[in-house]
Design a protein around this motif. Structure first.
Motif, mmCIF file in Angstrom:
data_model
loop_
_atom_site.group_PDB
_atom_site.id
_atom_site.type_symbol
_atom_site.label_atom_id
_atom_site.label_comp_id
_atom_site.label_asym_id
_atom_site.label_seq_id
_atom_site.Cartn_x
_atom_site.Cartn_y
_atom_site.Cartn_z
ATOM 1 N N GLU A 104 -24.266 7.471 6.072
ATOM 2 C CA GLU A 104 -23.908 7.686 4.671
ATOM 3 C C GLU A 104 -23.980 9.161 4.303
ATOM 4 O O GLU A 104 -23.090 9.688 3.621
ATOM 5 N N ILE A 107 -20.890 10.935 5.408
ATOM 6 C CA ILE A 107 -19.746 10.803 4.506
ATOM 7 C C ILE A 107 -19.902 11.737 3.310
ATOM 8 O O ILE A 107 -18.938 12.351 2.844
ATOM 9 N N VAL A 108 -21.132 11.867 2.824
ATOM 10 C CA VAL A 108 -21.399 12.788 1.709
ATOM 11 C C VAL A 108 -20.989 14.211 2.093
ATOM 12 O O VAL A 108 -20.343 14.930 1.322
ATOM 13 N N ILE A 111 -17.287 14.601 1.965
ATOM 14 C CA ILE A 111 -16.751 14.655 0.606
ATOM 15 C C ILE A 111 -16.935 16.044 0.007
ATOM 16 O O ILE A 111 -15.990 16.621 -0.557
ATOM 17 N N PHE A 153 -25.353 2.436 -2.300
ATOM 18 C CA PHE A 153 -25.061 3.661 -1.549
ATOM 19 C C PHE A 153 -25.558 4.840 -2.395
ATOM 20 O O PHE A 153 -24.761 5.517 -3.058
ATOM 21 N N TYR A 156 -23.809 8.439 -1.358
ATOM 22 C CA TYR A 156 -22.348 8.482 -1.298
ATOM 23 C C TYR A 156 -21.701 8.286 -2.663
ATOM 24 O O TYR A 156 -20.765 9.003 -3.040
ATOM 25 N N GLN A 157 -22.188 7.300 -3.430
ATOM 26 C CA GLN A 157 -21.559 7.031 -4.714
ATOM 27 C C GLN A 157 -21.666 8.235 -5.642
ATOM 28 O O GLN A 157 -20.749 8.529 -6.420
ATOM 29 N N ALA A 159 -21.912 11.395 -4.629
ATOM 30 C CA ALA A 159 -21.095 12.481 -4.080
ATOM 31 C C ALA A 159 -19.636 12.379 -4.494
ATOM 32 O O ALA A 159 -19.002 13.381 -4.852
ATOM 33 N N ARG A 160 -19.085 11.183 -4.465
ATOM 34 C CA ARG A 160 -17.648 11.066 -4.744
ATOM 35 C C ARG A 160 -17.329 11.303 -6.218
ATOM 36 O O ARG A 160 -16.189 11.609 -6.559
ATOM 37 N N SER A 441 -14.411 4.085 3.827
ATOM 38 C CA SER A 441 -14.232 5.163 2.864
ATOM 39 C C SER A 441 -14.106 6.466 3.619
ATOM 40 O O SER A 441 -14.802 6.688 4.615
ATOM 41 N N GLN A 442 -13.210 7.317 3.167
ATOM 42 C CA GLN A 442 -13.105 8.655 3.720
ATOM 43 C C GLN A 442 -12.713 9.621 2.627
ATOM 44 O O GLN A 442 -12.055 9.245 1.646
ATOM 45 N N ALA A 443 -13.112 10.856 2.781
ATOM 46 C CA ALA A 443 -13.031 11.827 1.696
ATOM 47 C C ALA A 443 -11.619 12.057 1.188
ATOM 48 O O ALA A 443 -11.414 12.276 -0.016
#
Length: 475
Positions: A104, A107-108, A111, A153, A156-157, A159-160, A441-443
């Motif tokens: 996770e 992914i951050v 992003i 998350f 991640y949540q 960050a987006r 999920s991807q940036a």
């Protein structure tokens, strides 16, 4: 007014006493041990936080976009450097497997890196040829925003929502889930150390009852919520009442259609892994598995054996663990009750469906078949390690089952014929469709749903536009 439900912020927080209800609480879901309690922010502290992010906006928006992007890039680097520490926090707060926590954070990092690199060009002036002359669309920030974030998350949540808006020039007031205070503090520290000004990003331990007053304040111009359908309804009502922009990423009951396969074992493995990621606590996990034709019976047999033999409960801090606890005892109890209700209403329990004895929030991975439209499980989102399997006699029937849901977040189509897969995907009612993989999920790929799954988009080039003023300038 209450906010919070499956995947939202407060529903699964222990509330046995009024004292607990007034706290942000860290409880280890693997052991049930109460680790820490933090008092909610007072009304005055919330008002002070609003004043700060509004004041911060007036200066942050004036910083050159290249400078804002450089700070966001540095934040990505710090998230990478602190990956182990941040993953351990998530494991303690909501039971995430340690390796999934590291993933996770990865992914951050993607992003923050994506928006640091591409944000400046995404918000550059856009020339527009019009009748009788020229114009330009200028892309500007709009002000201080509220983020209401979930527990499933925790990094991640955030960050987006945060990365694109910081590059754009907006500022953030962040209310995290009440079981994730350490994640909230850690994120704020990373951003501060990266150079984000103290008034450009402010964490606040607000309670759900304080959210309406935050949205009523004219200095807050928009809200982003990731959570349940009911949480979205509540926040959207307040946002509409106060004429505030909102982005809602809500629940999902994503279909995964298996048309055919040339490797049944690999397909079963992909489905099992996707559904049980994050212990099934993902809004866009494949929750309804629809298998076409004669493939259904062997698929059910293999998936049931896979789930029964492999996913055994363990310590989420141990990298070898495959099935961690759910985020809380309340979460496990609720999913268990949903499974029991489905069986009582006539569903067939193939494996699992048991609360694991002991103090933790463990629920055995579960496979249910023979779920009919008259059952609660057919419509409801089950936010845990539970598979619902459906047979379909044809592609047409598979599409019908997939669309027979109040949700429309994501979907997946597995098969060997690209043309056939595309024909099915084009008719699925959802915000996203993936081929031969489950929704991830991807940036650089927009994320969001339709129907009761919410409104707006995050990530990719669309994610930076939701809280943007697209100002038309006639030259």
């Amino acid at each position: 007014m209450q906010f919070g439900s499956l995947g939202a912020s407060d529903r699964f927080v222990s509330s046995n006493t009024e004292a607990l209800a007034a706290m942000y609480t860290v409880t280890d879901p693997a052991t049930g041990e109460l680790i820490e309690q933090i008092e909610n922010s007072t009304d005055q502290e919330v008002r002070d936080a609003i004043a700060r992010v509004h004041r911060g906006y007036l200066s942050w928006r004036e910083r050159p976009v290249a400078e804002r992007a450089e700070i966001v890039a540095r934040a990505g680097e710090l998230f990478a450097e602190r990956s182990d520490e941040l993953a351990a926090i998530m494991t303690l707060e909501m039971g995430k497997r340690i390796n999934e926590g590291r993933g996770e954070v990865g992914i951050v990092v993607d992003i923050f890196s994506y928006y640091a690199e591409h944000g400046p060009s995404l918000i550059a002036d856009e020339p527009l040829k019009i009748r009788g002359g020229d114009a330009v669309i200028r892309k500007e920030p709009i002000g201080a925003l509220l983020g209401v974030m979930p527990w499933n998350f925790p990094m991640y949540q955030v960050a987006r929502f945060v990365a694109p808006n910081l590059v754009l020039g907006n500022t953030i007031l962040l209310k995290h889930a009440s079981i994730c205070p350490r994640s909230a503090v850690a994120i704020e520290q990373v951003l501060r150390d990266a150079g984000v000004p103290e008034d450009a990003y402010v964490n606040v331990f607000a309670s759900s009852r304080q959210v309406p007053s935050i949205l009523a304040d004219p200095r807050i111009v928009g809200v982003s919520l990731t959570g349940s359908e009911q949480a979205g309804i509540s926040v959207a009502a307040e946002a509409g009442r106060n004429l505030k922009r909102c982005v809602l990423e809500l629940g999902g009951s994503d279909p995964l259609i298996v048309l055919d396969t040339d490797d049944l074992d690999a397909t079963v493995e992909a489905v099992a892994t996707a559904r049980l990621r994050n212990c099934g606590q993902s809004c866009n996990a494949p929750k309804r598995i629809i298998v076409v034709g004669d493939l259904y019976d062997p698929f059910v047999e293999k998936l049931t054996a896979r789930v029964a033999s492999f996913y055994l409960p363990g310590d989420p801090s141990d990298p070898s663990t495959k099935l961690p606890p759910l985020a809380s005892v309340s979460a496990a109890d609720e999913v268990f009750e949903q499974v029991e209700t489905a069986v009582r209403q006539g569903a067939v329990l193939r494996t699992g469906g048991r609360r694991v004895e002991g103090p933790g929030a463990y629920l055995s991975a579960t496979v249910l078949t023979d779920v009919t439209p008259e059952m609660d499980a057919y419509r409801d989102e089950i936010f845990g390690p539970v598979f619902l399997l459906f047979p379909a006699a044809s592609d047409e029937e598979a599409i019908s089952i997939a669309n027979d849901s109040p949700f429309g977040l994501g979907a997946s189509v597995f098969g060997t014929d690209p043309a056939r897969m595309r024909a099915v995907a084009d008719r699925i009612e959802s915000g996203m469709v993936y081929f031969n993989k489950s929704g991830g999920s991807q940036a650089d790929l927009p994320f969001g749903g339709i129907k009761r799954s919410g409104m707006g988009r995050e990530l990719g080039p669309l994610g930076i536009e939701e809280f943007m003023n697209k100002k038309s300038i006639r030259l």
